[in-house]
Design a protein around this motif. Structure first.
Motif, PDB file in Angstrom:
ATOM      1  N   THR A   1       3.991   6.072  -0.632  1.00  0.00           N
ATOM      2  CA  THR A   1       3.632   4.673  -0.885  1.00  0.00           C
ATOM      3  C   THR A   1       2.210   4.331  -0.453  1.00  0.00           C
ATOM      4  O   THR A   1       1.623   3.370  -0.961  1.00  0.00           O
ATOM      5  N   LEU A   2       1.635   5.072   0.473  1.00  0.00           N
ATOM      6  CA  LEU A   2       0.272   4.782   0.909  1.00  0.00           C
ATOM      7  C   LEU A   2      -0.759   5.137  -0.167  1.00  0.00           C
ATOM      8  O   LEU A   2      -1.848   4.561  -0.196  1.00  0.00           O
ATOM      9  N   GLY A   3      -0.436   6.087  -1.033  1.00  0.00           N
ATOM     10  CA  GLY A   3      -1.361   6.464  -2.099  1.00  0.00           C
ATOM     11  C   GLY A   3      -2.540   7.288  -1.641  1.00  0.00           C
ATOM     12  O   GLY A   3      -3.513   7.441  -2.382  1.00  0.00           O
ATOM     13  N   THR A   4      -2.471   7.850  -0.442  1.00  0.00           N
ATOM     14  CA  THR A   4      -3.598   8.584   0.132  1.00  0.00           C
ATOM     15  C   THR A   4      -3.567  10.071  -0.191  1.00  0.00           C
ATOM     16  O   THR A   4      -4.456  10.812   0.223  1.00  0.00           O
TER      17      THR A   4
ATOM     18  N   ALA B   1      -4.915   1.206   3.319  1.00  0.00           N
ATOM     19  CA  ALA B   1      -3.454   1.114   3.382  1.00  0.00           C
ATOM     20  C   ALA B   1      -2.974   1.484   4.777  1.00  0.00           C
ATOM     21  O   ALA B   1      -3.592   2.290   5.481  1.00  0.00           O
ATOM     22  N   CYS B   2      -1.855   0.884   5.165  1.00  0.00           N
ATOM     23  CA  CYS B   2      -1.214   1.260   6.424  1.00  0.00           C
ATOM     24  C   CYS B   2       0.289   1.024   6.299  1.00  0.00           C
ATOM     25  O   CYS B   2       0.749   0.244   5.466  1.00  0.00           O
ATOM     26  N   GLY B   3       1.060   1.744   7.124  1.00  0.00           N
ATOM     27  CA  GLY B   3       2.513   1.645   7.078  1.00  0.00           C
ATOM     28  C   GLY B   3       3.138   3.000   6.819  1.00  0.00           C
ATOM     29  O   GLY B   3       2.567   4.046   7.137  1.00  0.00           O
ATOM     30  N   GLN B   4       4.313   2.984   6.218  1.00  0.00           N
ATOM     31  CA  GLN B   4       5.053   4.212   5.958  1.00  0.00           C
ATOM     32  C   GLN B   4       4.641   4.821   4.627  1.00  0.00           C
ATOM     33  O   GLN B   4       4.545   4.125   3.619  1.00  0.00           O
ATOM     34  N   GLY B   5       4.445   6.157   4.633  1.00  0.00           N
ATOM     35  CA  GLY B   5       4.063   6.833   3.393  1.00  0.00           C
ATOM     36  C   GLY B   5       4.890   8.059   3.120  1.00  0.00           C
ATOM     37  O   GLY B   5       4.444   8.959   2.403  1.00  0.00           O
TER      38      GLY B   5
ATOM     39  N   MET C   1       5.209  10.242  -6.121  1.00  0.00           N
ATOM     40  CA  MET C   1       3.779  10.461  -6.323  1.00  0.00           C
ATOM     41  C   MET C   1       3.025   9.874  -5.139  1.00  0.00           C
ATOM     42  O   MET C   1       3.142   8.675  -4.862  1.00  0.00           O
ATOM     43  N   ASN C   2       2.249  10.723  -4.421  1.00  0.00           N
ATOM     44  CA  ASN C   2       1.511  10.219  -3.263  1.00  0.00           C
ATOM     45  C   ASN C   2       0.064   9.867  -3.589  1.00  0.00           C
ATOM     46  O   ASN C   2      -0.733   9.606  -2.694  1.00  0.00           O
TER      47      ASN C   2
END
Length: 599
Positions: free
Chosen positions: A441-444, A433-437, A534-535
């Motif tokens: 939203t990245l789920g990392t 995943a990449c972008g804004q979290g 929720m991350n």
């Protein structure tokens, strides 16, 4: 002799009154049962009330009252003989299917998806997309959209302001306050085009027909009715198409100059732009909004702007020349960026890169890239010795995701043990995943504001399960990934079962594919019933809120949402309807989530 035995002996000598006295309270019979031998039973109104002691003994479940004659006298003055009264066996399931329902929540969910197909949605309802008849601002848990009860759909797209769906016969349905403030209920609009695929921009619906035509339809009913209506094409072989004006306003985005036999096979739209993929692997881009022209490089054509656009319609299709020579297999779009994947696993990104959603470092002061650029996926596996290949892509909002099958060298695979049941697969499947979290939203597992490069989503990477049919460990891959503005859903490609029949044993059950959600939850779009972001990927409850399971005592993780995989079944109550091949799919839109039964 204990207290209850003494009480029973006294009760056996008491003559019963012809008129039945009222039973004592629990506190009274407790006192009488524990009275000393010298005390007699309590009296009320001058009459003996010895039933309290009898009631205490009966409550213990070990004795029963002595038989009485018709005159109220005992057969004799001897105490009754003690007998045990055993509990009656509980009612058992009357069929194999009842037992399956009892032991498996997932079996019930699969059966319900066949017997009562439809659309469930949750999240923001400010646009009356989830429930047109409700003034609730949020729908916190899955709720059926009543209009689609017992209906199958070809596609579904949901936003905070309006919704759009393609019916089983290929017609377009639109609804929500963004469609009509006076009548937000679902209504069929574009008919007779045999639509198969659907996308939405900021203010329009983009639809693909089976023959490869691409239509751009206003999201507002006023624009549908008052806008310019195209000429209806007259077919040389059809007796029903006589030419004239179409009933509603829409525009054609179909690329011109396609080669013989070439047609558009897939579409994807951001807020302002749309990508179109042809059967020859070519990619075209067009403006998909009537309110603003793409200006952040998301069309993949350097130098293209409102001022420099060529003559003709503002939303005409342009081939992305940089991608000529690459056979593209998949396309995806976020709000203002684009992602494409070719047939040998190379990923190209272009457009806005403010949050690192392109997976590349942007040169210069402008956080965007108008020319398609390859993402360096191989560098992510330099230290592992694995050979990666990207297998799928997804995008939405300010995020990009891609899945990778990383394969071990052939020599290493041959030395991994001799027992197939214990041998680990030679391929692992990872999600990046990449972008804004900042909303998760990245789920990392982290709250990342800007990505400096792709990050592995460990919760959904390198997963395995044992397949009893093949007696091997198998990698668990993602079947599909759906990305909304701030939240995501992943449907796992785990082992499923939908072939249980009357010949199967009572303990064999159907079960579906696991689905997990993560990201922003400011509008309750994750379906947890809470508002916490929720991350990391998490399970949610079944679509019907567990009503079917509330009386069965099921608790814990087994009581989670699963989606029915593609299978052939008879729909309707009791499986007595028509035979259809269908599956359940998930849709993440702008602050709204839906699950629907798709053909």
């Amino acid at each position: 002799m204990n207290a209850s035995q003494r009480a029973l002996a006294r009760a056996a000598r008491v003559r019963c009154s012809a008129r039945r006295p009222a039973l004592a309270t629990s506190r009274q019979w407790a006192r009488n049962a524990g009275s000393t031998p010298g005390q007699g039973p309590q009296r009320r109104g001058g009459k003996a009330v010895g039933f309290a002691a009898v009631f205490a003994a009966a409550a213990a479940g070990a004795y029963y009252y002595p038989k009485l004659t018709s005159s109220g006298a005992d057969h004799d003055d001897e105490p009754a003989k003690a007998e045990l009264e055993f509990e009656k066996p509980r009612k058992q399931p009357v069929s194999k299917e009842d037992n399956r329902d009892l032991i498996s929540s997932q079996h019930l969910q699969v059966k319900s998806s066949w017997e009562h197909p439809g659309v469930y949605a949750w999240g923001s309802n400010v646009g009356k997309v989830i429930d047109p008849n409700s003034n609730e601002k949020y729908i916190k848990l899955p709720r059926r959209i009543a209009f689609f009860n017992d209906q199958l759909l070809r596609d579904l797209k949901l936003t905070q302001d309006f919704g759009a769906a393609i019916t089983e016969n290929g017609d377009l349905v639109q609804w929500g306050l963004g469609y009509s403030r006076a009548e937000p209920a679902p209504e069929a609009t574009l008919k007779g085009k045999d639509l198969v695929r659907l996308e939405v921009s900021a203010d329009r619906v983009v639809a693909l027909s089976r023959n490869g035509s691409v239509y751009s339809i206003p999201s507002s009913r006023d624009d549908l009715e008052t806008g310019i209506k195209p000429e209806e094409q007259k077919s040389s072989w059809s007796l029903w198409s006589s030419g004239g004006k179409e009933k509603i306003s829409f525009r054609s985005l179909t690329p011109q100059g396609l080669s013989r036999g070439e047609k558009v096979t897939d579409i994807s739209s951001g807020l302002e732009h749309c990508l179109m993929l042809t059967s020859k692997g070519r990619v075209f881009a067009a403006a998909s909004s009537s309110s603003s022209f793409p200006s952040k490089g998301q069309m993949g054509i350097p130098g293209l702007s409102w001022e420099t656009r060529p003559q003709g319609p503002y939303d005409q299709a342009h081939e992305i020349a940089t991608l000529r020579g690459f056979h593209v297999d998949k396309i995806a779009t976020g709000d203002h960026h684009s992602v494409v994947l070719d047939n040998i696993g190379r990923v190209f990104t272009f457009g806005d890169n403010t949050y690192g959603q392109l997976g590349i470092a942007t040169e210069g002061a402008l956080p965007q890239s108008a020319a398609p650029t390859i993402v360096a996926v191989n560098s992510l596996y330099n230290s592992s010795g694995l050979v990666p290949k990207v297998t799928s892509i997804a995008a939405g909002g300010t995020n990009t995701f891609f899945t990778v099958d990383a394969e071990a060298p052939a020599m290493e695979r041959e030395t991994r043990g001799s027992a197939p049941a214990r041998r680990m697969p030679g391929t692992v499947s990872d999600l990046w995943a990449c972008g804004q979290g900042v909303t998760g939203t990245l789920g990392t597992g982290r709250w990342t504001h800007v990505s400096i490069g792709p990050t592995k989503v460990k919760a959904l990477s390198s997963l395995f399960e044992f397949d009893e049919k093949t007696n091997k460990m198998m990698p668990i891959k993602l079947k599909s990934l759906n990305v909304g503005t701030t939240h995501c859903a992943a449907v796992m490609d785990n082992v499923t079962e939908t072939n249980i029949s009357y010949r199967s044993t009572e303990n064999e059950t159907n079960w579906g594919a696991d689905v997990m959600f993560w990201g922003g939850n400011e509008h309750y779009q994750l379906g947890t019933g809470k508002r916490t972001n929720m991350n990391a990927p998490t399970y949610i409850g079944p679509l019907d809120g567990g009503a079917a399971d509330s009386g069965k005592g099921r608790v814990g993780e087994m009581h989670r949402l699963c989606l029915t995989p593609r299978s052939t079944a008879r729909i309707g109550e009791g499986g007595k309807g028509r035979k259809v091949t269908l599956e359940q799919k998930v849709e993440c839109g702008k602050f709204v989530t839906g699950v629907y039964s798709a053909v």
